[in-house]
Design an enzyme around this catalytic site. Structure first.
Site, PDB file in Angstrom:
ATOM      1  N   ASP A  85      18.328  25.761  15.537  1.00 22.12           N
ATOM      2  CA  ASP A  85      19.572  25.049  15.262  1.00 22.12           C
ATOM      3  C   ASP A  85      19.396  24.239  13.977  1.00 22.12           C
ATOM      4  O   ASP A  85      18.495  23.385  13.893  1.00 22.12           O
ATOM      5  CB  ASP A  85      19.899  24.125  16.441  1.00 22.12           C
ATOM      6  CG  ASP A  85      21.162  23.313  16.205  1.00 22.12           C
ATOM      7  OD1 ASP A  85      22.223  23.928  16.019  1.00 22.12           O
ATOM      8  OD2 ASP A  85      21.080  22.069  16.174  1.00 22.12           O
ATOM      9  N   THR A 118      25.844  24.835  11.925  1.00 24.49           N
ATOM     10  CA  THR A 118      25.065  23.840  11.165  1.00 24.49           C
ATOM     11  C   THR A 118      24.109  24.502  10.183  1.00 24.49           C
ATOM     12  O   THR A 118      23.806  23.934   9.137  1.00 24.49           O
ATOM     13  CB  THR A 118      24.278  22.944  12.135  1.00 24.49           C
ATOM     14  OG1 THR A 118      23.525  23.775  13.028  1.00 24.49           O
ATOM     15  CG2 THR A 118      25.209  22.075  12.955  1.00 24.49           C
ATOM     16  N   THR A 119      23.609  25.699  10.510  1.00 25.07           N
ATOM     17  CA  THR A 119      22.723  26.416   9.579  1.00 25.07           C
ATOM     18  C   THR A 119      23.546  27.044   8.459  1.00 25.07           C
ATOM     19  O   THR A 119      23.185  26.954   7.285  1.00 25.07           O
ATOM     20  CB  THR A 119      21.928  27.510  10.320  1.00 25.07           C
ATOM     21  OG1 THR A 119      21.294  26.935  11.456  1.00 25.07           O
ATOM     22  CG2 THR A 119      20.893  28.129   9.419  1.00 25.07           C
ATOM     23  N   ASP A 416      26.192  23.339  21.905  1.00 30.89           N
ATOM     24  CA  ASP A 416      26.906  24.045  20.822  1.00 30.89           C
ATOM     25  C   ASP A 416      28.030  24.903  21.388  1.00 30.89           C
ATOM     26  O   ASP A 416      29.155  24.913  20.862  1.00 30.89           O
ATOM     27  CB  ASP A 416      25.935  24.931  20.033  1.00 30.89           C
ATOM     28  CG  ASP A 416      25.029  24.123  19.114  1.00 30.89           C
ATOM     29  OD1 ASP A 416      25.190  22.889  19.085  1.00 30.89           O
ATOM     30  OD2 ASP A 416      24.172  24.714  18.447  1.00 30.89           O
TER      31      ASP A 416
END
Length: 555
Positions: A85, A118-119, A416
């Site tokens: 993550d 998020t990546t 998530d």
């Protein structure tokens, strides 16, 4: 006056930050000239910043997608975290560079607002800055690049909105929500059980969602984990799980049709607020004091019994004397229940939090169908489960796993997925994953760029090329030939006009992401592009970096 060294300057010139008085003597204005600080200016500063951002983006790039790699992070005190993550990786890293810290904040913003992607947002920001570097080398002013990026961002987000599809959220047909949750979980450690966990996440969200207001309060969904067992033992509890046990081993371990007193007052005699000292000189005085304490305990227990209580949840602890009296009066109790858990129990059971015993009454008790203590494994770890609550607006996802690292990563993955389903309840528009929206947006932005007559056309084209970084990273991480995979999909999108075609990461035999069931929320993709663009604009506007030498601090 401080007179700095002036070597290497042409006659009559003064270094930046140095002023002269009427006699031509230099005056020190900035510490940057006194060798206490390091300083970068202009294009040199911008390139240094871009290099730092590219390095960090390259680090998390391999974690993108369903076949992305995990990172292992060891904290200074030896705690080990395994995750792919982006927000977790960047949060746990010891980052000292100020621009790299900005990218960490970028990932955290995406996590706080959307919960997923998020990546991807860091990879996109790194790619945008990499392409901006080429424009700076051509002599284009950073502000013109920033303005071009902003213009391209609006084109891309508008195009995403035009290709998005809307589906009706129906309690009887939750399959689109489950598919979206599964797409999020497919890149996580729990991907082998993504169907079961995706269904749990959707059921949890629908249990607490207010569909009329299109709102979901994630605070009502508790994530609890316990190491041991298998990942597939993870379950959704229609109620609350608390990591406590029944206070006395001889108290009943299962209470049906429980009437719960939720107390924030301690089971102990009242204490004066001022310092006090009691002198006891005789046995009779000690006996009187002991009987007085017993009377306090008996009164408290009786007040609970009179209200009809069958279970006490107390925020504070109580000593063995009170514990024994509660057991003798057939009144099971749970002590040291945390403040957040107390509030969740009150919400779930429909009870009121009682701050004083005198205020306890039957109408303030919470109700639950069954409260039971469960134990795990050979260590006999115990937890209390409160089920069949009067108000099912609070639920718990109870996560199991082989060790603590797996449990923690599973909890992050489930969080998530919960955030993604919540976003769909708020805005039920979706796009298809696998890099399909980025490829489609890239084509649209390139087409729009050709209609721009100013120098910003270069920046808009660069933005379109930067969008390809996401599908390229997906292809690379899946072991495919990245350029070949991207060009074939892009050519097919242009030929057919189908924006659902993406990178076939899982070798399913089709590039159609709708057929593969890979859904992503429109909100997530738009937020990614907007946040990455804003971060690039901010970094491109920096033309002076002044860093104080820590060894000179305080002088």
């Amino acid at each position: 006056f401080f007179r700095p060294r002036m070597q290497g300057l042409p006659p009559g010139a003064t270094p930046l930050g140095i002023a002269q008085d009427e006699f031509g003597r230099p005056i020190l204005i900035m510490k940057a000239e006194a060798e206490e600080t390091s300083r970068l200016r202009g294009i040199e500063a911008q390139k240094e910043n871009i290099t730092a951002a590219k390095t960090l983006a390259a680090m998390v790039r391999t974690s993108l997608g369903p076949r992305g790699m995990d990172k292992i992070l060891v904290s200074p005190d030896g705690d080990v975290t395994v995750s792919n993550d982006g927000a977790t990786i960047l949060d746990k890293m010891e980052v000292s560079n100020e621009i790299a810290s900005l990218l960490c904040e970028l990932s955290k913003s995406q996590d706080n607002e959307i919960g997923d992607g998020t990546t991807g947002v860091v990879v996109l920001a790194g790619s945008l800055l990499e392409h901006a570097e080429g424009l700076l080398d051509k002599g284009i002013h950073p502000m013109r690049v920033a303005e071009g990026y902003e213009r391209a961002s609006e084109i891309a987000t508008g195009h995403l909105q035009s290709i998005a599809e809307t589906f009706v959220i129906d309690q009887n047909n939750l399959e689109p929500l489950i598919q979206t949750a599964m797409a999020t979980l497919s890149s996580k450690i729990v991907h082998t059980h993504k169907r079961a966990i995706g269904e749990m996440c959707v059921k949890a969200i629908m249990a607490v969602a207010d569909l009329e207001r299109k709102d979901v309060n994630l605070d009502l969904i508790k994530l609890e984990g316990k190491a041991g067992g298998r990942l597939e033992d993870t379950c959704l509890v229609d109620g609350i799980v608390i990591d406590k046990d029944i206070s006395h081993p001889q108290m009943p371990k299962e209470i049906k049709d429980a009437k719960i007193a939720i107390l924030t007052c301690p089971f102990e005699p009242p204490k004066p607020k001022t310092k006090h000292k009691i002198d006891i000189t005789t046995h009779e005085q000690y006996e009187t004091l002991y009987q007085q304490e017993q009377e306090y305990f008996r009164k408290m227990v009786q007040q609970c019994k009179d209200a009809g209580t069958t279970l006490v949840c107390c925020q504070w602890g109580f000593d063995d004397e009170a514990n024994h009296l509660l057991m003798a009066n057939d009144l099971p109790a749970i002590r040291w229940v945390g403040g957040v858990e107390i509030e969740l129990i009150a919400i779930a059971t429909g009870g009121r939090i009682v701050p004083r015993f005198e205020e306890l009454s039957a109408d303030k008790l919470g109700t639950a169908g069954v409260v039971r203590e469960v134990s795990f494994g050979t260590t006999r770890d115990k937890m209390v489960v409160i089920e069949k609550c009067a108000n099912s607006k609070a639920v718990t996802i109870f996560v199991r796993g082989g060790n603590k690292m797996i449990v923690e990563e599973a909890k992050r993955s489930i969080h998530d997925a919960l955030c993604v389903v919540r976003n769909l309840v708020r805005d039920n528009r979706i796009v298809y994953g696998g890099g399909a929206p980025e490829i489609s947006s890239s084509i649209a932005v390139h087409a729009a760029a050709d209609k721009i007559s100013s120098v910003e056309q270069y920046a808009v084209h660069a933005f379109a090329d930067a969008l390809d970084a996401v599908p390229i990273a997906l292809a690379e991480n899946s072991g495919l030939n990245a350029i070949e995979a991207l060009t074939s999909v892009k050519a097919e999108q242009v030929r057919t006009g189908n924006p659902k075609l993406g990178i076939d990461c899982m070798d399913a035999g089709t590039a159609d992401m709708k057929a593969q069931g890979v859904y992503e929320t429109l909100l997530q993709k738009q937020q990614q592009i907007r946040l990455a663009t804003q971060m690039c604009k901010m970094i491109l506007k920096i033309d002076d970096v002044i860093t104080e030498d820590p060894t000179m601090a305080g002088y």
